[in-house]
Design a protein around this motif. Structure first.
Motif, PDB file in Angstrom:
ATOM      1  N   GLY A 244       4.003 -28.108 -22.248  1.00 57.41           N
ATOM      2  CA  GLY A 244       4.326 -29.271 -21.415  1.00 57.41           C
ATOM      3  C   GLY A 244       3.406 -29.394 -20.214  1.00 57.41           C
ATOM      4  N   VAL A 245       3.190 -28.274 -19.523  1.00 56.39           N
ATOM      5  CA  VAL A 245       2.304 -28.266 -18.358  1.00 56.39           C
ATOM      6  C   VAL A 245       0.881 -28.614 -18.771  1.00 56.39           C
ATOM      7  N   LEU A 246       0.412 -28.025 -19.882  1.00 55.29           N
ATOM      8  CA  LEU A 246      -0.953 -28.257 -20.346  1.00 55.29           C
ATOM      9  C   LEU A 246      -1.167 -29.713 -20.753  1.00 55.29           C
ATOM     10  N   VAL A 247      -0.220 -30.269 -21.484  1.00 54.64           N
ATOM     11  CA  VAL A 247      -0.332 -31.669 -21.926  1.00 54.64           C
ATOM     12  C   VAL A 247      -0.365 -32.609 -20.731  1.00 54.64           C
ATOM     13  N   LEU A 450       9.981 -30.959 -24.305  1.00 55.16           N
ATOM     14  CA  LEU A 450       9.663 -29.548 -24.099  1.00 55.16           C
ATOM     15  C   LEU A 450      10.350 -28.982 -22.863  1.00 55.16           C
ATOM     16  N   ILE A 451      10.478 -29.821 -21.849  1.00 49.07           N
ATOM     17  CA  ILE A 451      11.042 -29.345 -20.583  1.00 49.07           C
ATOM     18  C   ILE A 451      12.571 -29.314 -20.625  1.00 49.07           C
ATOM     19  N   THR A 755      14.390 -40.660 -27.017  1.00 51.36           N
ATOM     20  CA  THR A 755      14.424 -42.129 -26.990  1.00 51.36           C
ATOM     21  C   THR A 755      13.565 -42.710 -25.884  1.00 51.36           C
ATOM     22  N   GLY A 756      12.838 -41.851 -25.147  1.00 53.84           N
ATOM     23  CA  GLY A 756      11.906 -42.329 -24.139  1.00 53.84           C
ATOM     24  C   GLY A 756      12.557 -42.765 -22.842  1.00 53.84           C
ATOM     25  N   GLN A 757      13.801 -42.386 -22.604  1.00 56.79           N
ATOM     26  CA  GLN A 757      14.521 -42.809 -21.397  1.00 56.79           C
ATOM     27  C   GLN A 757      14.491 -41.757 -20.287  1.00 56.79           C
ATOM     28  N   LEU A 758      13.739 -40.668 -20.498  1.00 57.22           N
ATOM     29  CA  LEU A 758      13.730 -39.571 -19.528  1.00 57.22           C
ATOM     30  C   LEU A 758      12.294 -39.234 -19.156  1.00 57.22           C
ATOM     31  N   SER A 759      11.967 -39.393 -17.889  1.00 54.43           N
ATOM     32  CA  SER A 759      10.610 -39.089 -17.444  1.00 54.43           C
ATOM     33  C   SER A 759      10.464 -37.583 -17.238  1.00 54.43           C
ATOM     34  N   PRO A 760       9.223 -37.052 -17.313  1.00 54.03           N
ATOM     35  CA  PRO A 760       9.011 -35.614 -17.131  1.00 54.03           C
ATOM     36  C   PRO A 760       9.495 -35.086 -15.783  1.00 54.03           C
TER      37      PRO A 760
END
Length: 789
Positions: A244-247, A450-451, A755-760
């Motif tokens: 996650g950090v790398l991406v 991932l997070i 579903t794309g509703q959660l930001s990192p």
């Protein structure tokens, strides 16, 4: 030109040394490989690629270990040709390290045993000082890449410096996160004036610059752990976090290079900051629990001190001071280093060295803590106060323990093994789906999955629940060897109690004598014979008899389950069962009796009318509905009628039980599938305590330290035993609930992430928050459970 790496340590090779078709960076690494190869230990390299460390050049560094006074301060144990030392080895980091260090006896002549404590990075070594000096040992360890850290300022080896790196990383991540957020404000608020043309590039590259120490310093632990796991073909929980950090970093860097956007540097620095904050909180909490465990869960061990006026008094071992004259009875543990003053000493050091053969000592010889006196009574002078950590180390030493099932921990490990694989599958599948719709959303989804699904909360529920309960139990005078005992307490369905010294009180027995009146000489010898024994009946009878001058019998022998005998000035005394003392006309008695013979002539018997501990009836009444209860006694059936009135009708009672009978009885119950708890006095019940799933030794004011038991219960807390068992069951329920909460959190979080509703950045906040909430939940629940004990 392709860079070569060392086969042993993995470092880049500048000047290649070839051997056995392998490349090494120096002669030291080649020598280590040769040592392993000659001793058939090359499978060390199959566990990990390049697991070793390059040996350091140590010319003259350890010359101080030739000084006997310095060596004596560092050693735990030093008796003739056997020495024991614990060394702090900073390089211990993986399974291959443990494997090679626990096989040192195959590598070096003179080393007899070695045991690694991985969390503390310590190595406990037993070696023959005639074949190997401490200096040679340290140089050997250094030569194979495991140089110990030795501080002369603190001879209590293994005490590490406080690790402040996590604080520094938290500071770096927090500083960068705050600045990146500040630099992101113009784009957050869509400021489209002169800023957009003149300062946009500057602000974005400043955010990139602030992210560099976060990625390459603050987050390095995740990359290192993930790399080591992958190198060992293990998908650990740090793999998804590192991905996650790398991406985030790569995608954000590409965005500002090609002017696609401002990237996700705010999410990236926020993610690492909140992850580090969660780790910091976890470490602080666990350190607190460990502190409570190490220093407050002390053993309720007493010892007899002889005052200058010759009077004896029972004191706690922690009250022993240098110069105190202390009495060690037969089968008692020596709690401190000291000098033998009086008596015939035969010391069993098996708890320390693993060698079961007893060593004979004479007046003036040094005795070491951890030995057990096995030939009567001795007097010694203490050379220092007791070391709590040393007693803990002896009690917890796995070398002398039968491995008992810890299924719950195994269950957690089993789940964790597959968790990462499933998580990566979900992350890549969701990302592949979103790539056909929106690339930006796809990268957000990949990172958020991932997070948000990190199993940290799942992994922490068990150690924090059980760790806090260990502390609570310790405060209530119930001392457990480790957290696994709590699980076994919760699973038990059968309780077996010894009678004498367990459900009866050693301090409240009415004793009457039947037989020929003893002469003063015979009573004098009887008193001093009893003085050397730790059996509850011996202690009660000793306290009843009149005071006499203190002497140590010239010969003393105690036969478990039968009795004791001694010789002083050619006068012989036997104390124990009728058969043991040689009586054929002693008659029968329905009460517990101790028979006496002097010079092989039967004299009579002391009849004991037992006083049962307060709360025994209530304790059995509470346990009866849920448990199969048994009483095992080495005495005859004299107390059966009284016990029948006192205890529930379902209680099974067996009398005339020898130690081996008790052990066989527990084995028979286990064959039926029963999970047993054995409660005894720690003396005659050692075999039964070790055989049962949980062995609990009841302690009053005698030194009943026994590695055979899993727990020590102070006699004053005896009636609380049902509450401790109930608390253990509730603790396991708390773990199950916390696991369910953790899974629910992951399922709900994954839904919003996929579903794309959660930001990192929100995922980065929620992940440590979930861990902290699990810790808070388990701590609050266990504290509530503790208040009800």
């Amino acid at each position: 030109m392709e860079e070569l790496s060392c086969y042993h340590c993995g470092d880049t090779i500048k000047s290649c040394i070839s051997f056995d078709d392998k490349s090494f960076c120096c002669n030291g690494c080649k020598t280590v490989y040769e040592i392993f190869s000659e001793n058939g230990l090359t499978s060390y390299y199959e566990m990990e690629t390049a697991p070793g460390a390059a040996p350091a050049k140590l010319e003259g560094k350890y010359d101080f270990l030739s000084n006997e006074k310095i060596v004596d301060k560092l050693l735990e144990f030093n008796d003739g040709n056997v020495q024991v030392i614990s060394l702090y080895i900073p390089h211990i980091h993986c399974s291959s390290c443990i494997w090679i260090l626990e096989n040192l006896s195959k590598l070096k002549s003179g080393i007899t045993a070695s045991q690694v404590d991985f969390p503390k990075k310590s190595l406990r070594i037993t070696y023959n000082s005639e074949k190997l000096t401490l200096k040679d040992l340290v140089l050997f360890l250094s030569s194979i890449g495991y140089e110990p850290y030795i501080s002369l300022d603190d001879s209590e080896t293994g005490k590490k410096k406080i690790n402040r790196s996590i604080i520094y990383k938290l500071g770096v991540a927090g500083f960068a996160f705050g600045n990146v957020m500040f630099l992101s404000f113009p784009e957050y608020f869509e400021v489209n004036e002169y800023w957009l043309d003149q300062y946009k590039g500057l602000f974005r590259w400043l955010m990139f610059a602030f992210s560099l120490p976060v990625v390459f310093y603050a987050a390095q632990d995740y990359f290192v752990s993930a790399y080591k796991g992958l190198r060992a073909n293990i998908l650990n929980i740090d793999v998804p976090l590192a991905l996650g950090v790398l991406v985030l970093f790569v995608r954000s860097t590409l965005e500002i290079i090609f002017d696609w956007g401002s990237g996700f540097f705010d999410s990236l620095t926020g993610l690492v900051f909140f992850l580090t904050l969660g780790k910091f909180f976890q470490q602080k909490t666990y350190n607190f629990l460990s502190f409570e465990r190490d220093y407050k869960s002390y053993f309720p061990i007493g010892i007899t001190r002889i005052n200058p006026d010759g009077k004896e008094e029972s004191i706690h071992v922690h009250d022993i001071e240098k110069g105190d004259r202390i009495l060690i009875r037969n089968e008692e543990l020596i709690p401190v280093d000291g000098i033998l003053i009086n008596g015939k000493a035969r010391i069993d050091y098996s708890f320390v060295t693993g060698e079961s053969e007893a060593v004979e000592k004479e007046s003036g010889d040094k005795l070491f803590a951890g030995g057990r006196q096995v030939s009567g009574m001795i007097e010694m002078e203490a050379l220092k106060s007791v070391s709590q950590s040393y007693l803990t180390k002896l009690w917890s030493n796995d070398v002398f323990q039968v491995k008992k099932e810890d299924s719950f921990t195994s269950f957690i490990n089993h789940i964790s093994k597959y968790f990462t694989s499933v998580l990566l599958l979900i992350a890549f599948s969701a990302t592949a789906f979103w790539l056909f719709i929106d690339v930006t959303t796809a990268i957000n989804v990949f990172t958020a999955v991932l997070i948000i699904a990190c199993p940290c909360a799942l992994a922490m529920s068990t150690p924090f629940t059980l760790g806090n309960l260990l502390r609570i139990f310790g405060n209530k005078k119930f001392y457990l060897k480790n957290a696994g005992v709590i699980e076994q307490l919760a699973k038990a369905d059968t309780l077996i109690f010894d009678k004498t010294g367990t459900i009866t009180s050693n301090k409240k027995s009415n004793i009457s004598y039947e037989g020929v009146t003893l002469t003063s000489e015979e009573e004098f010898l009887l008193k001093n014979t009893l003085r050397a024994s730790n059996h509850p009946l011996s202690r009660s009878l000793y306290d009843m008899l009149a005071e006499y001058d203190i002497v140590a019998p010239e010969e003393f022998r105690e036969i478990t389950g039968k009795g004791i005998e001694s010789v002083y000035h050619k006068q012989a005394m036997k104390v124990g069962s009728a058969d043991f003392v040689g009586s054929t006309t002693a008659g029968t008695s329905l009460n517990t009796s101790v028979h006496i013979s002097a010079n092989n002539e039967y004299k009579g018997r002391y009849v004991f009318f037992n006083e049962y501990r307060e709360g025994v009836q209530e304790l059995f009444t509470q346990l009866a509905p849920q448990y199969h209860l048994s009483i095992l006694s080495g005495d005859n059936e004299g107390e059966k009628s009284r016990l029948t009135e006192l205890l529930p009708a379902s209680t099974q009672m067996l009398f005339n039980q020898k130690p081996e009978d008790k052990l066989d009885y527990i084995a028979s119950l286990q064959k039926e599938g029963k999970k047993t708890i054995m409660v005894g006095d720690g003396l005659n019940d050692a075999g039964a305590l070790a055989k049962s799933e949980v062995g609990i030794a009841i302690s009053e004011n005698v030194n009943v330290f026994s590695p055979a038991c899993d727990a020590i219960l102070d006699a004053s807390s005896f009636e609380s035993l049902p509450k401790f068992i109930t608390a253990s069951k509730k603790a396991m329920s708390v773990i199950k609930v916390s696991m369910v909460l953790s899974f629910l959190y992951n399922v709900v979080g994954l839904y919003f992430a996929v579903t794309g509703q959660l930001s990192p950045i929100i995922a980065a906040i929620l992940m440590p928050f979930s861990s902290i909430s699990i810790i808070a939940f388990t701590t609050i629940c266990t504290n509530i459970i503790g208040r009800k004990i």
